[in-house]
Design an enzyme around this catalytic site. Structure first.
Site, PDB file in Angstrom:
ATOM      1  CG  ASN A  86     -75.842 -36.224-108.182  1.00 27.77           C
ATOM      2  OD1 ASN A  86     -75.407 -34.965-108.457  1.00 27.77           O
ATOM      3  ND2 ASN A  86     -76.228 -36.767-109.010  1.00 27.77           N
TER       4      ASN A  86
ATOM      5  CB  SER B 296     -84.882 -33.338-102.497  1.00 29.87           C
ATOM      6  OG  SER B 296     -85.970 -34.283-103.216  1.00 29.87           O
ATOM      7  CB  ALA B 297     -88.756 -34.523 -98.346  1.00 28.88           C
ATOM      8  CG  HIS B 298     -86.539 -38.381-102.547  1.00 31.07           C
ATOM      9  ND1 HIS B 298     -85.618 -39.295-103.183  1.00 31.07           N
ATOM     10  CD2 HIS B 298     -86.499 -37.025-103.389  1.00 31.07           C
ATOM     11  CE1 HIS B 298     -85.493 -38.654-104.448  1.00 31.07           C
ATOM     12  NE2 HIS B 298     -85.762 -37.419-104.519  1.00 31.07           N
TER      13      HIS B 298
ATOM     14  CB  THR C 146    -104.427 -27.961-103.018  1.00 30.95           C
ATOM     15  OG1 THR C 146    -105.542 -27.588-103.705  1.00 30.95           O
ATOM     16  CG2 THR C 146    -104.725 -28.386-101.482  1.00 30.95           C
TER      17      THR C 146
ATOM     18  N   GLY D 205     -86.419 -31.347-105.325  1.00 31.35           N
ATOM     19  CA  GLY D 205     -85.100 -30.585-105.723  1.00 31.35           C
ATOM     20  C   GLY D 205     -85.207 -30.250-107.164  1.00 31.35           C
ATOM     21  CB  THR D 206     -86.278 -31.591-110.315  1.00 35.72           C
ATOM     22  OG1 THR D 206     -85.718 -32.948-110.178  1.00 35.72           O
ATOM     23  CG2 THR D 206     -86.585 -31.196-111.809  1.00 35.72           C
TER      24      THR D 206
ATOM     25  CD  GLN E 222     -77.053 -36.626-103.091  1.00 33.93           C
ATOM     26  OE1 GLN E 222     -76.933 -36.987-102.017  1.00 33.93           O
ATOM     27  NE2 GLN E 222     -78.013 -36.944-103.970  1.00 33.93           N
TER      28      GLN E 222
ATOM     29  CB  CYS F 235     -78.606 -45.735-117.373  1.00 33.37           C
ATOM     30  SG  CYS F 235     -79.043 -46.993-118.244  1.00 33.37           S
TER      31      CYS F 235
END
Ligand code: PLP
Length: 426
Positions: free
Chosen positions: A171, A219-221, A258, A80-81, A199, A352
């Protein structure tokens, strides 16, 4: 709880908005590309061609899952970033080739993730006009607010190039933005539109053509794929951003290096699985979300709770809560640690930093609205400080939610007992 989590720890995991466990199907699909099918997809030999075929199949799957016009609109990114930086900084490079930075304008919402906010601030530092759009008390960007900002932008003497970037869902509190209306309005004013859909992709139906966006990143995660991989959709006809990585010209020259074939196969497999399961998983998550909201509302707690996630126009699975200390402010992080000791993994939802625990800037934006310079009252400050986010996913059960509801007052009571120490954190 899912097998993957059980193997690692007996924790009840309620932090799916931070990351999700890798789907077993994605893990199995990726495995050959780490072993016998390891070849570089740019190599001409048969192994390379096989890897390239897997990459292109993954691209086709991704395009189908978000209803993109063609696979060529999809670029594999590092998450995502990476994707949002590529759109914002890459477009900036293109525009600045023939336009003074002071004639370029970026509009972002006050509740964007740092992946959008920080590139926007970087552009502002080098002369771009920056508008930070206010949000409503429920964490939504109103179409009127965007229209007012675009009208003002038009009145700037040399305004020429305008980029609007507004996230699909937040998020922290989970508010879902009216992207279709916002994108359409941006286009009426000659602006281009990007949305950070990290999200939402995999959680709710995302149709890039229906949304009418020029660029969409994810983003995949966050949807049971691997970490460090994601995708960018660039609408047919939209200006291709300039590459930020210069090298071998992979991904149509847009992202050299790659290509992570295993990652591409992983993101595609995980997303396809999420999309197929969506009607069922959406309804289940909605039920669990309501169960958690109802449970929190009827809890007997030593101090008042406020649920910050809007009941309407939000993604299912996120419940963001503020705990208002009676005699001293509660730190979300302290509550988080108490819950951790009781076997619950959640997130404070606020930034944080190394030395200071800061109030949530998302809640801050929701409370001040258009009046962005206004200082928070002490009650508002307490609400922005004592925040905790519970986020649920595929493996969350009703028993997990019940366990949280039992642990929550215990964690708060323990926290109250440690009051003198905790207040020293300030
Ligand atoms: N945008 C949003 C809304 C997010 O929630 C996140 C991750 O927390 C990101 C961007 C960053 O994504 P990644 O971790 O893939 O770089």
């Amino acid at each position: 709880m899912g097998a993957l989590l059980d193997d690692v720890s007996p924790m009840i995991y309620l932090d799916y908005a931070a990351t999700t466990p890798l789907s077993l199907a994605a893990l199995a699909a990726m495995q050959p590309y780490f072993s016998n099918m390891f070849a570089n997809p740019a190599s001409l030999h048969s192994g390379g061609r096989a890897a390239n075929a897997a990459l292109e199949k993954a691209r086709t799957t991704l395009a189908c899952c978000v209803n993109a016009e063609s696979p060529s609109t999809i670029t594999i990114t590092g998450g995502g970033t990476d994707g949002s930086n590529l759109v914002i900084a890459g477009l900036a490079q293109r525009w600045e080739a023939d336009t003074d930075p002071s004639d370029c304008h970026i509009l972002v919402s006050a509740i964007e993730h740092e992946a959008v906010l920080n590139p926007a601030l970087a552009l502002h530092k080098r002369g771009w006009q920056l508008t930070v759009l206010p949000v409503t008390p429920t964490g939504h960007v109103s179409v009127d607010a965007l229209e007012r900002a675009l009208q003002q932008s038009l009145h700037q003497p040399n305004a020429q190039k305008t980029l609007v970037s507004i996230m699909h869902a937040n998020n922290e509190v989970g508010s879902l933005q009216p992207i279709q209306a916002l994108a359409s309005l941006a286009h009426q004013y000659g602006a281009v539109f990007h949305t950070d859909a990290v999200q939402t992709v995999g959680k709710i139906p995302v149709d890039v053509q229906q949304l009418g966006v020029d660029y969409l990143t994810w983003s995949a995660h966050k949807h049971y794929g691997p970490k460090g991989v994601g995708a960018l959709y660039t609408a047919g006809g939209a200006l291709t951003p300039a590459p930020l990585l210069l090298g071998g010209g992979q991904e149509n020259g847009l992202r050299s290096g790659t290509v992570n074939v295993a990652g591409a196969v992983g993101v595609a497999t995980a997303l396809e699985e999420c999309v197929a399961a969506q009607p069922k998983s959406f309804a289940r998550l909605e039920m669990l979300t309501q169960h958690l909201r109802d449970g929190l509302e009827s809890l007997l707690c030593p101090c008042p709770l406020v649920i910050n996630t809007p009941a309407d126009d939000s993604i299912p699975g996120i419940v963001h809560v503020s705990v208002l200390g009676n005699s001293f402010p509660i730190q979300g992080e302290s509550l988080l640690l108490q819950l951790d000791l009781l076997g619950i993994a959640a997130s404070s939802g606020s930034a944080c930093h190394a030395v200071a625990l800061e109030p949530s800037r998302i809640l801050h934006a929701m409370m001040v609205g258009e009046n962005s310079d206004r200082a928070l009252t002490s009650e508002e400050l307490a609400r922005a400080t004592g925040t905790i986010r519970f986020s649920m996913g595929h493996h969350t059960t009703q028993q997990d939610v019940d366990a949280l509801l039992a642990a929550f007052p215990k964690a708060l009571n323990r926290l109250m007992k440690t009051a003198p120490t905790m207040s020293g954190v300030h």
